[in-house]
Design a protein around this motif. Structure first.
Motif, short mmCIF file in Angstrom:
data_model
loop_
_atom_site.label_atom_id
_atom_site.label_comp_id
_atom_site.label_asym_id
_atom_site.label_seq_id
_atom_site.Cartn_x
_atom_site.Cartn_y
_atom_site.Cartn_z
N GLU A 1 0.77 -1.21 0.02
CA GLU A 1 0.08 0.00 0.08
C GLU A 1 1.45 1.19 0.20
N ILE A 2 2.22 1.09 0.63
CA ILE A 2 3.28 2.54 0.64
C ILE A 2 3.48 2.75 -0.87
N THR A 3 4.49 1.39 -1.51
CA THR A 3 5.23 1.36 -2.06
C THR A 3 4.42 1.78 -3.59
N HIS B 1 5.89 11.08 5.33
CA HIS B 1 5.32 10.80 6.11
C HIS B 1 4.11 10.48 6.45
N ASP B 2 3.17 10.89 5.14
CA ASP B 2 1.96 10.88 5.92
C ASP B 2 1.11 9.80 5.15
N LEU B 3 1.60 9.31 4.10
CA LEU B 3 1.31 8.00 3.24
C LEU B 3 1.87 7.09 4.74
N ILE B 4 2.99 6.96 5.21
CA ILE B 4 3.14 5.99 6.63
C ILE B 4 2.37 5.58 7.36
N GLY B 5 1.96 6.80 7.74
CA GLY B 5 0.97 7.80 8.95
C GLY B 5 -0.21 7.00 8.39
N ARG B 6 -1.30 7.01 7.34
CA ARG B 6 -2.76 7.18 7.05
C ARG B 6 -2.99 5.37 7.19
N VAL B 7 -1.31 4.64 5.94
CA VAL B 7 -1.82 2.85 6.00
C VAL B 7 -1.45 2.35 7.18
N LEU C 1 -3.35 -0.64 11.75
CA LEU C 1 -3.10 -1.02 13.25
C LEU C 1 -5.35 -1.30 13.64
N LYS C 2 -5.62 -0.39 12.77
CA LYS C 2 -7.85 -0.20 13.38
C LYS C 2 -8.00 -1.97 12.36
N SER C 3 -7.25 -2.15 11.18
CA SER C 3 -7.66 -3.79 10.83
C SER C 3 -7.19 -5.13 12.64
N LEU C 4 -6.10 -4.53 12.53
CA LEU C 4 -5.55 -5.62 13.78
C LEU C 4 -6.17 -5.88 14.76
N THR C 5 -6.66 -4.26 15.46
CA THR C 5 -7.30 -4.23 16.36
C THR C 5 -9.09 -4.73 16.60
N ASN C 6 -9.59 -4.68 15.23
CA ASN C 6 -10.73 -5.15 14.85
C ASN C 6 -10.67 -6.92 14.90
N LEU C 7 -9.80 -7.48 14.40
CA LEU C 7 -9.65 -8.98 14.04
C LEU C 7 -9.94 -8.61 15.69
N ILE D 1 -1.22 2.43 22.10
CA ILE D 1 -0.10 3.70 22.04
C ILE D 1 0.17 3.62 20.32
N VAL D 2 0.44 4.40 20.24
CA VAL D 2 1.13 4.81 19.14
C VAL D 2 2.77 5.30 19.15
N GLU D 3 3.63 5.23 18.85
CA GLU D 3 5.09 6.03 19.46
C GLU D 3 5.40 5.86 17.59
N TRP D 4 6.97 6.89 17.33
CA TRP D 4 7.82 7.02 16.75
C TRP D 4 8.35 7.19 16.85
N GLN D 5 9.28 5.89 15.37
CA GLN D 5 11.23 5.68 15.94
C GLN D 5 11.43 6.88 15.08
N LYS D 6 13.11 6.64 16.06
CA LYS D 6 13.93 7.87 15.66
C LYS D 6 14.18 7.90 13.67
N ARG D 7 13.63 6.30 13.47
CA ARG D 7 13.67 6.46 11.51
C ARG D 7 12.65 7.02 11.12
N GLY D 8 12.09 7.50 12.16
CA GLY D 8 10.63 7.81 11.23
C GLY D 8 9.37 6.58 10.97
N LEU D 9 9.41 5.57 11.97
CA LEU D 9 8.47 4.50 11.72
C LEU D 9 7.26 4.76 12.83
N PRO D 10 6.29 4.28 12.87
CA PRO D 10 4.94 3.89 13.98
C PRO D 10 5.54 3.23 14.05
N HIS D 11 5.17 2.59 15.30
CA HIS D 11 4.79 1.28 15.77
C HIS D 11 3.90 1.76 17.22
N ALA D 12 2.87 0.17 17.56
CA ALA D 12 2.49 0.75 18.53
C ALA D 12 2.41 -0.99 19.28
#
Length: 105
Positions: free
Chosen positions: A32-34, A47-53, A58-64, A80-91
């Protein structure tokens, strides 16, 4: 961040210790990103695209987890969602199940 810690402690006080701790990290190579990148553009340029995807996945995972009940019925969960130093979010997801699984001690 302090408020999230207080929220987590309230969950523990009301529902008990969480049964599962799940980490969910964004992958910059997700299709979805590439597919949305322009020529010579890297995923860290969008970063906008990464955040949206990431938010959609994450919403799909929590619904599952919650509605799909892949681990069983959940009493409560929080994340909780955090952003890593290299610019990627993780929860980080804390999950309390209604009944213990045979895999959980």
């Amino acid at each position: 961040m302090h408020e999230r810690t207080q929220d987590a402690m309230t969950y523990v006080r009301n529902f008990g210790r969480p049964d599962l701790f799940i980490s969910f990290t964004c992958n910059p190579q997700w299709k979805e990103i590439t597919d949305e990148l322009m020529l010579r553009q890297k995923s860290h340029d969008r970063h906008d695209l990464i955040g949206r995807v990431f938010h959609l996945k994450l919403k799909s995972l929590t619904n599952l987890i919650d509605k799909g009940k892949i681990f069983g019925t959940t009493r409560c969960f929080m994340y909780i969602v955090e952003w890593q130093k290299r610019g990627l979010p993780h929860a980080h997801i804390l999950l309390r199940l209604q009944e213990k699984s045979m895999f959980i001690r």
